[in-house]
Scaffold this active site. Sequence first.
Site, PDB file in Angstrom:
ATOM      1  N   HIS A 176      63.473  42.658  68.078  1.00 17.16           N
ATOM      2  CA  HIS A 176      62.280  42.511  68.921  1.00 17.16           C
ATOM      3  C   HIS A 176      62.588  43.095  70.295  1.00 17.16           C
ATOM      4  CE1 HIS A 176      60.718  39.036  66.235  1.00 17.16           C
ATOM      5  NE2 HIS A 176      60.159  40.189  65.915  1.00 17.16           N
ATOM      6  N   GLU A 179      63.131  41.148  73.775  1.00 20.26           N
ATOM      7  CA  GLU A 179      64.120  40.069  73.828  1.00 20.26           C
ATOM      8  C   GLU A 179      65.482  40.613  74.267  1.00 20.26           C
ATOM      9  OE1 GLU A 179      63.678  38.221  69.948  1.00 20.26           O
ATOM     10  OE2 GLU A 179      61.544  37.879  70.304  1.00 20.26           O
ATOM     11  N   HIS A 308      67.729  36.253  68.650  1.00 24.36           N
ATOM     12  CA  HIS A 308      66.373  36.368  69.195  1.00 24.36           C
ATOM     13  C   HIS A 308      66.213  35.478  70.424  1.00 24.36           C
ATOM     14  CE1 HIS A 308      64.180  38.416  65.796  1.00 24.36           C
ATOM     15  NE2 HIS A 308      65.327  38.150  65.206  1.00 24.36           N
ATOM     16  N   GLU A 384      67.786  31.506  68.000  1.00 23.41           N
ATOM     17  CA  GLU A 384      66.878  31.666  69.140  1.00 23.41           C
ATOM     18  C   GLU A 384      67.642  31.213  70.376  1.00 23.41           C
ATOM     19  OE1 GLU A 384      63.952  33.050  69.012  1.00 23.41           O
ATOM     20  OE2 GLU A 384      63.212  32.802  66.966  1.00 23.41           O
TER      21      GLU A 384
END
Length: 425
Positions: A176, A179, A308, A384
Site C-alpha cells: 500500500h 503506508e 502495513h 499493522e
Amino acid sequence: MRLLLLLLAILPLAMAAPKSSTTDRLAVRYDYFKVYSLFIENEQQLEELKEIYEDISVHVLNELAGPGHSYNIIVGPLLQKYVEGKLNDLKIIYKVIVEDLQKLLDKSAVDKDSQMEWESYHTLDTIYDWVDKECAAHDYLECKVIGQSYEGRDIKSIRLSKREGNKAIFLEGNIHAMEWISSATVTFLLNELINSEDPEMQRLSEEYDWIVVPMVNPDGFVYTHEVERLWRKNRRPNGATNSSGLCYGIDMNRNFDYHWGGAGWNIDEPCDHWFGGDEPNTEIEILSLQSFVSSFEDGYIRSYMAFHAYGQYVLLPYGHSNTEFPPNYEQMKRIAAAFSDAASEPYGSAFTYGASGLLNYVVSGAAKDWAYGVKNIPFTCTVELRDKGTYGFFLPSNQITEVGVEVAAGLKGLVNKAAEEGIFD
Ligand SMILES: [Zn+2]
C-alpha cells in the site's frame, strides 16, 4: 447545494488525478484540511456515512466495512462546517485528530538527497541505493530484481543466507503506497539483521534465511511522494472513469487469488481506494511477487509477514471468513502472542492478534491468506504497525526508530516461539 458541495469537493480530487502526462504533475496540498475520527455505532450510521461519502466525496481513509469501528475522514476547509453539522444531526460521535493535515505532513518532509537512516522517510531512490550498497558489501546477500511495476520500475528483493539448510522468513513491504512506515520498518529490520551487534539479532541472522521485498508497489510509492500523499493502490489505469478522468490503480492487497471476491465495501468500485480488481491476480507487481515466492522449493519459506499501517495488530488468516479458521489457528495465535508480548517491552505498545476476518472485517485477496492458503506457509500474518489512530496513516517520522525497535523485539519473540512450535522443522 448538493451540486455546489460536489464542485467544492472535487477540486482537490481533480488535482489528485491529473489527466496530463507525468511531467507536469502538481502535488496535492492539504492546507487546513482536518482529519476526523468517526465512531460508527450501527448500520444506519454506516449507511449515512456512505451517503456523505458519495454526496461530497470526502476522502475516507479506511475501508467502510461495518459498524463498531472508527473511520478517519479528511475534510477540506470549505466543507468542515457542513460535515460537522451533518455528523451532529446524525449523532455520529467524532473528534478532530488532525487540525491541519498539511502542517503534519510537512513535519515529515522528505529530503531527496538524504542518505538512508531511520529518523526520516525517504524516496524510492534513497531506499534502493541503500539496498544496492548493502548488497555490494556483503557476500551473504543475494539481490535480485523480481520484476517491473506497471510503469517500469524495478521491484527489488534481498535474500540473506549465511548458512546452508536454513529455513526462511519472508518480509513484505509497502504494498500500500501511502503506508511509508511499512518499508521504513522492513528496511530497519533488514539493517538490524545485517549490521546490528545485538547477539540475539545476529543469531537470528545466522540461523534463518531472510527474504525481503521492501517495496512491492514502487509506482504508488513514487506517486505518494510526487503527487498525492494519500494514494493506496498501484498506478495502472483500471479501465473505469469518473468526473476527474481515468481511474487508476488496484488495491493489490485485495487482488491475491485465495477465496477472492469476498465481502468488503467498495471492493468492486473501480475508482475507490479499495478496488480489488475485476478478477484476481491481475497486477504485474503481485504476479512478480507470487512467482518469486513460488521460485523457492516448497517448505523453504516457513513464515510470511506483510507490513502495513495502522492499528497495532497481528492479523492472521483468514480474511475471507469470520467463522472458518485455519487448521493451526491456535498455534498461530500462540506465535502472534509471543510477538505481541515482546513488542510491548520497549515502549509499551500493545498489539492485538487474531484472525483478520474476526478482528478487522471480512475481506479477501490479501497476501497473507494467499501465502497460507495457496503456498502452504505455516505461519503468515499482516502486521499493522503504529499507531492506534492518533496519527493513523500519517505517523510522524520521529517515530520510525521506535517502531523499528519494537518490531525487532517482537520479531525475536515471534521467531523463537515459532521455532519452539516446530514451524521451522
Ligand atoms: Zn495496508
